[in-house]
Design a protein around this motif. Sequence first.
Motif, PDB file in Angstrom:
ATOM      1  N   TRP A   1      -3.923  -8.224   6.364  1.00  0.00           N
ATOM      2  CA  TRP A   1      -2.864  -7.297   6.770  1.00  0.00           C
ATOM      3  C   TRP A   1      -1.725  -7.421   5.765  1.00  0.00           C
ATOM      4  CZ3 TRP A   1       2.315  -7.534   7.538  1.00  0.00           C
ATOM      5  CH2 TRP A   1       2.914  -6.405   8.098  1.00  0.00           C
ATOM      6  N   ASN A   2      -1.115  -6.292   5.447  1.00  0.00           N
ATOM      7  CA  ASN A   2       0.059  -6.276   4.585  1.00  0.00           C
ATOM      8  C   ASN A   2       0.923  -5.087   4.962  1.00  0.00           C
ATOM      9  OD1 ASN A   2       1.267  -7.637   2.106  1.00  0.00           O
ATOM     10  ND2 ASN A   2       1.300  -5.490   1.467  1.00  0.00           N
ATOM     11  N   ARG A   3       2.225  -5.252   4.783  1.00  0.00           N
ATOM     12  CA  ARG A   3       3.143  -4.166   5.137  1.00  0.00           C
ATOM     13  C   ARG A   3       2.833  -2.913   4.334  1.00  0.00           C
ATOM     14  NH1 ARG A   3       7.282  -5.088   8.240  1.00  0.00           N
ATOM     15  NH2 ARG A   3       7.301  -7.309   7.676  1.00  0.00           N
ATOM     16  N   THR A   4       2.429  -3.107   3.069  1.00  0.00           N
ATOM     17  CA  THR A   4       1.974  -1.988   2.241  1.00  0.00           C
ATOM     18  C   THR A   4       0.446  -2.038   2.200  1.00  0.00           C
ATOM     19  OG1 THR A   4       3.962  -2.180   0.864  1.00  0.00           O
ATOM     20  CG2 THR A   4       2.119  -0.908  -0.034  1.00  0.00           C
ATOM     21  N   PRO A   5      -0.233  -1.217   2.995  1.00  0.00           N
ATOM     22  CA  PRO A   5      -1.698  -1.340   3.137  1.00  0.00           C
ATOM     23  C   PRO A   5      -2.465  -1.181   1.835  1.00  0.00           C
ATOM     24  CG  PRO A   5      -0.782   0.016   4.896  1.00  0.00           C
ATOM     25  CD  PRO A   5       0.326  -0.208   3.911  1.00  0.00           C
ATOM     26  N   SER A   6      -1.930  -0.410   0.878  1.00  0.00           N
ATOM     27  CA  SER A   6      -2.672  -0.160  -0.353  1.00  0.00           C
ATOM     28  C   SER A   6      -2.961  -1.424  -1.151  1.00  0.00           C
ATOM     29  CB  SER A   6      -1.901   0.833  -1.236  1.00  0.00           C
ATOM     30  OG  SER A   6      -0.631   0.315  -1.588  1.00  0.00           O
ATOM     31  N   LYS A   7      -2.180  -2.482  -0.919  1.00  0.00           N
ATOM     32  CA  LYS A   7      -2.430  -3.735  -1.629  1.00  0.00           C
ATOM     33  C   LYS A   7      -3.749  -4.380  -1.203  1.00  0.00           C
ATOM     34  CE  LYS A   7       2.219  -5.077  -2.990  1.00  0.00           C
ATOM     35  NZ  LYS A   7       3.219  -6.180  -3.014  1.00  0.00           N
TER      36      LYS A   7
ATOM     37  N   ASP B   1      -6.579  -2.641  -0.985  1.00  0.00           N
ATOM     38  CA  ASP B   1      -7.688  -1.777  -1.404  1.00  0.00           C
ATOM     39  C   ASP B   1      -8.808  -2.550  -2.091  1.00  0.00           C
ATOM     40  OD1 ASP B   1      -6.317   0.333  -0.337  1.00  0.00           O
ATOM     41  OD2 ASP B   1      -5.690   1.195  -2.264  1.00  0.00           O
TER      42      ASP B   1
END
Length: 294
Positions: free
Chosen positions: A35-41, A43
């Motif tokens: 999980w990350n606040r910026t989901p694209s990280k 990918d």
Amino acid sequence: MNDNTDTPVTVLGLGLMGRALAGAFLKAGHPTTVWNRTPSKADQLVAEGARLAPTVGDALRAGSLTVVCLTDYQAVHELLGAADSELGGTMVVNLTSGDSTQARDTARWAEQRGARYLDGAIMAIPSTIGTVEAVILHSGPRADFETHEATLGALGTVDYLGADPGLASLYDVAGLAMMWSVLNAWLQGTALVRTAGVDAATYAPFARRIAAAVAEWLPGYAEQIDNGSFPAEVSALETDVRAMAHLVEESEAVGVNAELPKLIKAMADRAIAAGHGGEQYPVLIEEFSKPTEG
């Protein structure tokens, strides 16, 4: 140890280090949720087989072990506090950088919310995670560490320091003190020899031998510190301080910054004034153990 490569893990926080941690778990065969606040990280990790959790709560439920690697302890509290109803029974290993007080406070905070908690420190760069070169320090309840030691071993060489959750952070900064002190001493020496046209590459092997030789003194010196007795078996501090004066004088004579050797000599001068001139160098622990004045 009760873990194997089937143990599901969760990684919260996907900066450079967090992505390296999750990648190492995946490579070792662990089902990995991220999980990350910026989901694209996430990918690339998803492409490699990780599962991206839609919420922190979902991520916490997915893993038998949750590894947290965020910017600071405040971020840890904000993230896990928002999902505090989900923490009951969760095993949290916090690898976020901070100080020992924050580690102890966070351990209590997590335990009050029903979580198991280990604090940790990563003594490595992201590219070494998953190899023996990466040293990961852990502190907290021994039983929790032993239960998850095999899984954590996917990240590198894992060391358990003790039950006090602040120990990993303390060792981390103590290691930084060693690193910067060795590097600064090398830079001081390099600056000196450069005044005679010797380049850093030529001086470095000599400096490395000196550093290795001094490192061999540490166990014996540690015994003196622990015993509180400092017999001058090799050299007395009053002899050492004369060599320090020579280092200061040489630095000034060739136009090299003398702040570092002056600082070392000032501490030794204080110890001698306190009556320790006839004792061996480790007696300076008394000066290092005092709070900074002013």
